[in-house]
Design an enzyme around this catalytic site. Sequence first.
Site, PDB file in Angstrom:
ATOM      1  N   HIS A   1      42.737  42.960  43.722  1.00  0.00           N
ATOM      2  CA  HIS A   1      41.260  43.043  44.292  1.00  0.00           C
ATOM      3  C   HIS A   1      40.913  41.769  43.503  1.00  0.00           C
ATOM      4  CE1 HIS A   1      40.853  43.549  39.572  1.00  0.00           C
ATOM      5  NE2 HIS A   1      41.179  44.409  39.861  1.00  0.00           N
TER       6      HIS A   1
ATOM      7  N   ASP B   1      38.321  39.860  42.366  1.00  0.00           N
ATOM      8  CA  ASP B   1      37.796  39.780  40.644  1.00  0.00           C
ATOM      9  C   ASP B   1      37.771  39.767  39.377  1.00  0.00           C
ATOM     10  OD1 ASP B   1      37.104  42.443  41.728  1.00  0.00           O
ATOM     11  OD2 ASP B   1      35.343  42.268  40.390  1.00  0.00           O
TER      12      ASP B   1
ATOM     13  N   ASP C   1      44.035  40.310  35.741  1.00  0.00           N
ATOM     14  CA  ASP C   1      43.715  41.614  36.566  1.00  0.00           C
ATOM     15  C   ASP C   1      42.525  41.143  37.483  1.00  0.00           C
ATOM     16  OD1 ASP C   1      42.399  43.966  37.274  1.00  0.00           O
ATOM     17  OD2 ASP C   1      40.915  44.478  34.803  1.00  0.00           O
TER      18      ASP C   1
ATOM     19  N   GLU D   1      36.112  44.871  42.650  1.00  0.00           N
ATOM     20  CA  GLU D   1      36.715  46.393  41.874  1.00  0.00           C
ATOM     21  C   GLU D   1      35.876  46.566  40.820  1.00  0.00           C
ATOM     22  OE1 GLU D   1      39.603  48.561  39.599  1.00  0.00           O
ATOM     23  OE2 GLU D   1      38.880  47.059  38.700  1.00  0.00           O
TER      24      GLU D   1
ATOM     25  N   HIS E   1      40.632  42.552  30.355  1.00  0.00           N
ATOM     26  CA  HIS E   1      39.249  42.740  30.516  1.00  0.00           C
ATOM     27  C   HIS E   1      39.334  42.039  28.582  1.00  0.00           C
ATOM     28  CE1 HIS E   1      37.741  45.787  33.477  1.00  0.00           C
ATOM     29  NE2 HIS E   1      38.401  45.394  33.722  1.00  0.00           N
TER      30      HIS E   1
END
Length: 417
Positions: A80, A82, A141, A175, A382
Site C-alpha cells: 500500500h 499510504d 509500513d 490502507e 505507526h
Amino acid sequence: MDIVERFISYTKINTTTNREKGAAGIMPSSEGQRVLANKVADELKALGLDDVQVSEKAIVTATLPSNVDYPLPAVAFFGHLDTSAEQTNDTNAQILPYQGGDLCLNAEKQIFLRQSEFPELNDYIGDDIIVTDGTSLLGADDKAAIASIVNAIQYLLQHPEIKHGPVKVGLVPDEEQGLRGSKVFDVKRFGADFAYTLDCCGIGELVYENWNAGDAEIIFTGQSAHPMSAKGKLKNSLLMAHKFISMLPGGEAPEYTDGREGYYWVKQMQGNSAKTVLQMDVRDFTEEGYSSRMKFLATLAESCAALWGADSIKCKLADRYANVFNSLQGDSAYPIDIAVQAYRNQGIEPKVTPMRGGYDGAALSQNGLPCPNIFTGAHNFHSIYEYLPVKSLRAASDVLVEVVKLTHDRFANGGNV
C-alpha cells in the site's frame, strides 16, 4: 538500483493518509500517494513489465509475463502507498550500524531507540538498521513492501533461467483508513489466481488470520432543559451513553486483550445533553464470536430502548472486513503452503501470527483473491521508533522470489489451483 537505495528513495515522498479527505470519499486522500504511484509505475515500465497502469485513484497494476510456454497460475504481490496519519512530518531516513544497547536517532533532541523498551533489537546486533531522525515515521509500513516487490521483479528479470508463470503487482492507496484502496480494487479484471500482501511484522512472521471487524454507531437522544427547571424534564444523553458503556463486558477491551481474544473498543464519543454519538469497533477472530458480539450490542440497545423509550437510542451496525482465514481453507489453502515452504527454503522458520488488525489481504480475499501476508521485516509501525533491519528487508524480497519459483514447481508438475 539496490533495494536499500530504492526503499530510501520512497521514504522521501510524504504519503501520509489524509483522514478528512478519506472521510469525504477522496482517493487517494493525499497527493503524495499519487506521486509515489507514478514513480513506481515508471520504474516498472523501465524494467519492461507489461500493462503498467496507474488508475485515477492511484491504484498501480502491472504484469511480468510468463517465461514458459505452458499454462501456470498468476501470483500477485501487493503493497500500500499510504503511511499512517499518526505522524505527518517528512521522513529523514538514516542507516545506522547496530552493535547493541541504545541507538541514538537524534543527538540534538536526545531521541533514542532504547533496547530496554524494544528488546527485539538484540536479534539484530551486527546488522545495519534503517531508522528516522526521531521526528517522523519511517514509512516501512508499507514502502518496505513496495521496495521488496520491485526488487524481486528486478531479480527475476536479471535471472531468466528462473522459470515462472505470470507475476502481477498491485499497489493500493489509503490502507491506513479502512482498507479503502483494496476494497475498490478490481480483482476480476486484475486476473491473478492468488496473492500475497506484504504488511507489518518482523522477519519470519506469516499472517493468515486477522479480525472479523465491524463498526457500531450508537446514537443517544435526550431532552435538554434549563437547570432551573430541569427536574423531571432533563434527559441527559451523555449519561445514557456512559450507562451503555458501563454495561459492556468487563475486560473485553483492547487494553485487556491479546492473541486471539476479541474486544469492544469504545473509540470516540461526541455530543451534549441533547444528543450523543458513540463510535465503537467490534473485533473477533471467529465468525461465531463476531456475530455474537454484534448481536450483543443490538440486544443491549433494544434493552436500553425499553427502559428509556424507543426514540432514545438507535444502534447502527456495519461489517468492515472479514478474517482472511475464512478464504484460505480447504482447496484454497495452497497459498499458505507455498509461503511456508518459501520461508523454509530461505532458512527462515515461519512464525504464524494472528494479526490484531486489518490488512489489504482481508478485503482482497473477501473479493475472491486468496491473500495471506508476508513480513516486510520492520518493527514499531505507526511510531517514530519504527525501524527496518537491512537483512530483513532483503529477506522479504528473497522470499517473494522463492514464492515465484515454488509456484512454478507446484503447478508445472500437475498441481491444481
